[in-house]
Design an enzyme around this catalytic site. Structure first.
Site, PDB file in Angstrom:
ATOM      1  N   THR A  87       0.871  -1.173   0.000  1.00  0.00           N
ATOM      2  CA  THR A  87       0.000   0.000   0.000  1.00  0.00           C
ATOM      3  C   THR A  87       0.907   1.222   0.000  1.00  0.00           C
ATOM      4  OG1 THR A  87      -1.622  -1.203   1.317  1.00  0.00           O
ATOM      5  CG2 THR A  87      -1.864   1.188   1.198  1.00  0.00           C
ATOM      6  N   LYS A 162      -7.918   1.351  -3.109  1.00  0.00           N
ATOM      7  CA  LYS A 162      -7.572   0.921  -1.741  1.00  0.00           C
ATOM      8  C   LYS A 162      -7.746   2.073  -0.742  1.00  0.00           C
ATOM      9  CE  LYS A 162      -5.110  -1.156   1.612  1.00  0.00           C
ATOM     10  NZ  LYS A 162      -5.275  -2.437   2.228  1.00  0.00           N
ATOM     11  N   LYS A 237      -1.849   4.941   8.630  1.00  0.00           N
ATOM     12  CA  LYS A 237      -1.043   5.011   7.395  1.00  0.00           C
ATOM     13  C   LYS A 237      -1.954   5.228   6.182  1.00  0.00           C
ATOM     14  CE  LYS A 237       1.539   2.248   4.120  1.00  0.00           C
ATOM     15  NZ  LYS A 237       2.158   1.015   3.703  1.00  0.00           N
TER      16      LYS A 237
HETATM   17  P1  NAD Z   1       6.123  -5.800   7.259  1.00  0.00           P
HETATM   18  O1  NAD Z   1       6.845  -4.658   7.881  1.00  0.00           O
HETATM   19  O2  NAD Z   1       5.821  -7.013   8.080  1.00  0.00           O
HETATM   20  O3  NAD Z   1       6.913  -6.291   5.938  1.00  0.00           O
HETATM   21  C1  NAD Z   1       7.658  -5.449   5.102  1.00  0.00           C
HETATM   22  C2  NAD Z   1       8.950  -6.203   4.776  1.00  0.00           C
HETATM   23  O4  NAD Z   1       9.710  -5.424   3.849  1.00  0.00           O
HETATM   24  C3  NAD Z   1       9.840  -6.421   6.001  1.00  0.00           C
HETATM   25  O5  NAD Z   1      10.157  -7.799   6.118  1.00  0.00           O
HETATM   26  C4  NAD Z   1      11.071  -5.573   5.729  1.00  0.00           C
HETATM   27  O6  NAD Z   1      12.268  -6.118   6.256  1.00  0.00           O
HETATM   28  C5  NAD Z   1      11.078  -5.567   4.217  1.00  0.00           C
HETATM   29  N1  NAD Z   1      11.870  -4.475   3.629  1.00  0.00           N
HETATM   30  C6  NAD Z   1      11.950  -3.184   4.046  1.00  0.00           C
HETATM   31  N2  NAD Z   1      12.773  -2.477   3.234  1.00  0.00           N
HETATM   32  C7  NAD Z   1      13.221  -3.356   2.295  1.00  0.00           C
HETATM   33  C8  NAD Z   1      14.085  -3.238   1.198  1.00  0.00           C
HETATM   34  N3  NAD Z   1      14.659  -2.069   0.884  1.00  0.00           N
HETATM   35  N4  NAD Z   1      14.331  -4.342   0.443  1.00  0.00           N
HETATM   36  C9  NAD Z   1      13.740  -5.538   0.748  1.00  0.00           C
HETATM   37  N5  NAD Z   1      12.908  -5.704   1.792  1.00  0.00           N
HETATM   38  C10 NAD Z   1      12.645  -4.629   2.545  1.00  0.00           C
HETATM   39  O7  NAD Z   1       4.756  -5.180   6.661  1.00  0.00           O
HETATM   40  P2  NAD Z   1       3.486  -5.988   6.162  1.00  0.00           P
HETATM   41  O8  NAD Z   1       2.461  -6.028   7.266  1.00  0.00           O
HETATM   42  O9  NAD Z   1       3.910  -7.235   5.488  1.00  0.00           O
HETATM   43  O10 NAD Z   1       2.914  -4.952   5.074  1.00  0.00           O
HETATM   44  C11 NAD Z   1       3.476  -4.832   3.780  1.00  0.00           C
HETATM   45  C12 NAD Z   1       2.614  -3.902   2.972  1.00  0.00           C
HETATM   46  O11 NAD Z   1       1.275  -4.411   2.899  1.00  0.00           O
HETATM   47  C13 NAD Z   1       2.479  -2.491   3.536  1.00  0.00           C
HETATM   48  O12 NAD Z   1       2.525  -1.564   2.468  1.00  0.00           O
HETATM   49  C14 NAD Z   1       1.125  -2.511   4.227  1.00  0.00           C
HETATM   50  O13 NAD Z   1       0.530  -1.225   4.291  1.00  0.00           O
HETATM   51  C15 NAD Z   1       0.348  -3.434   3.329  1.00  0.00           C
HETATM   52  N6  NAD Z   1      -0.780  -4.116   3.969  1.00  0.00           N
HETATM   53  C16 NAD Z   1      -0.631  -4.691   5.190  1.00  0.00           C
HETATM   54  C17 NAD Z   1      -1.723  -5.330   5.778  1.00  0.00           C
HETATM   55  C18 NAD Z   1      -1.584  -6.003   7.131  1.00  0.00           C
HETATM   56  O14 NAD Z   1      -2.634  -6.341   7.713  1.00  0.00           O
HETATM   57  N7  NAD Z   1      -0.396  -6.201   7.655  1.00  0.00           N
HETATM   58  C19 NAD Z   1      -2.954  -5.378   5.107  1.00  0.00           C
HETATM   59  C20 NAD Z   1      -3.062  -4.825   3.843  1.00  0.00           C
HETATM   60  C21 NAD Z   1      -1.963  -4.179   3.284  1.00  0.00           C
END
Ligand code: NAD
Length: 291
Positions: A87, A162, A237
Site C-alpha cells: 500500500t 484501496k 497510514k
Molecule cells: P512488514 O513490515 O511485516 O513487511 C515489510 C517487509 O519489507 C519487512 O520484512 C522488511 O524487512 C522488508 N523491507 C523493508 N525495506 C526493504 C528493502 N529495501 N528491500 C527488501 N525488503 C525490505 O509489513 P506488512 O504487514 O507485510 O505490510 C506490507 C505492505 O502491505 C504495507 O505496504 C502494508 O501497508 C500493506 N498491507 C498490510 C496489511 C496487514 O494487515 N499487515 C494489510 C493490507 C496491506
C-alpha cells in the site's frame, strides 16, 4: 512460473509461501533475515529479480518501493512484469509504473485487503491498476494468493481504490464507535443497539461484520482484547495516504481529514499503538464532551 519476491514480512512471507505451494519457483529478498519454506533467498533485490517472469514487491511504503524499483527494473528481462502489492501513495505507484514501462516491462499496482489472515489463507482481494496485458500476466498469481482480483483501471487505480475504501472504513469505524459510546451514556443496551442498527439504515461493515463492542455481533478483535486484526497504526497510514492523494488531486475530504487526525491522536498520543482500529470504542467510552 519463475517469480522474484521482495519484502517477505507479515504479508509477503505467507503470500510467497502460497506461490511455492502452488508449484511456482520463488526467489526472495528481504533486508531482514527471513526464511520461508521453499523460497530460495537472494543476496539482493536485483538478484531476486534476475530472470524472473514476474517480480512481486510487498514493502512498507512508497519511498522504499521507489528505491527498490531503481535496483530491480534494470535487472529484469523485457516483457517481464513488476507487480507491487504494497500500500503506497498513488504518485509513487504511477512513477514506478512509468519507469518500468519505459524499460520495456509490464507494471501493475495491486494493493490488497484481507490482512495477515487473508495472506496466509490465500483469500486476499487484489485491487489492480495497469494495462490489460500487465493485469493478464499477474492474474494467475492473484488467483493463487487471493480469492478476488479487480482490474480497476490504469496505473495508480489500484492504490486509489484501496485508499478510498479505507477512508470510508476509518470514517465508518469512528462513527460506529462514537454512536456506541453515546448509546452507553443514554442507557441503551449494546446488544439492542446492534439489533436495531445492523438491520436499519445505519448498518455498515464495521457494525455488522466487525462490531467494535465485545460480545456483540460476530466474533471480532473486540472479543480478543482488541488485538489486531487491522491495527490502528495501519489505518493511520492509509488515512494519511488518502489525505496526501486528496491534497494532490485537490479533493475536499473533511471526514477523511478528521478521521486521520483522530487516529493520529489515538496512535501517537494515547494508547492506540498496537491495538486494533476498532479500539476507538473504549477510547470514546472513557471520554466526555470535552475530552
Ligand atoms: P512488514 O513490515 O511485516 O513487511 C515489510 C517487509 O519489507 C519487512 O520484512 C522488511 O524487512 C522488508 N523491507 C523493508 N525495506 C526493504 C528493502 N529495501 N528491500 C527488501 N525488503 C525490505 O509489513 P506488512 O504487514 O507485510 O505490510 C506490507 C505492505 O502491505 C504495507 O505496504 C502494508 O501497508 C500493506 N498491507 C498490510 C496489511 C496487514 O494487515 N499487515 C494489510 C493490507 C496491506
Amino acid at each position: 512460473m519463475k517469480i522474484g519476491f521482495i519484502g517477505l514480512g507479515n504479508m509477503g512471507g505467507p503470500m510467497a509461501a502460497n506461490l511455492v505451494k502452488a508449484g511456482h519457483d520463488v526467489t526472495g529478498f528481504d533486508t531482514a533475515s527471513v526464511a520461508i519454506e521453499g523460497v530460495s533467498m537472494a543476496a539482493s533485490a536485483a538478484e531476486a529479480a534476475k530472470g524472473a517472469e514476474v517480480v512481486i514487491t510487498m514493502l512498507p511504503n512508497g519511498a522504499i518501493l521507489r528505491k527498490v524499483a531503481e535496483g530491480v527494473i534494470p535487472a529484469m528481462d523485457k516483457g517481464a512484469a513488476l507487480v507491487d502489492c504494497s500500500t503506497v501513495d498513488v504518485d509513487s505507484a504511477r512513477a514506478v509504473a512509468e519507469q518500468a514501462e519505459a524499460a520495456g516491462l509490464l507494471a501493475v499496482d495491486a494493493p490488497v485487503s484481507g490482512g495477515v489472515g487473508g495472506a496466509a489463507a490465500g483469500t486476499l482481494t487484489f485491487m489492480a491498476g495497469g494495462s490489460d496485458a500487465a493485469f493478464a500476466k499477474a492474474k494467475p498469481l492473484f488467483d493463487v494468493m487471493g480469492q478476488k482480483a479487480v482490474h480497476c483501471g490504469a496505473s495508480g487505480a489500484g492504490q486509489a481504490a484501496k485508499i478510498c475504501n479505507n477512508m470510508i472504513l476509518g470514517v465508518t469505524m469512528i462513527a460506529t464507535c462514537e454512536a456506541f459510546a453515546l448509546a452507553d451514556k443514554l442507557g441503551l443496551d449494546r446488544q439492542k443497539m446492534f439489533d436495531v442498527v445492523s438491520t436499519s439504515s445505519g448498518y455498515s461493515w464495521t457494525m455488522n461484520a466487525y462490531c467494535p463492542a465485545p460480545g456483540v455481533g460476530p466474533k471480532s478483535p473486540a472479543d480478543n482484547d482488541y488485538k489486531p486484526g487491522f491495527a490502528a497504526d495501519l489505518m493511520l497510514k492509509d488515512l494519511r495516504l488518502s489525505q496526501q492523494a486528496a491534497e494532490s488531486a485537490d479533493a475536499d475530504t473533511p471526514m477523511g481529514a478528521l478521521a486521520q487526525a483522530l487516529y493520529a491522536q489515538f496512535v501517537e498520543q494515547e494508547d492506540g499503538k498496537g491495538m486494533d482500529f476498532s479500539a476507538m470504542l473504549p477510547r470514546f467510552e472513557k471520554r466526555g464532551r470535552n475530552g
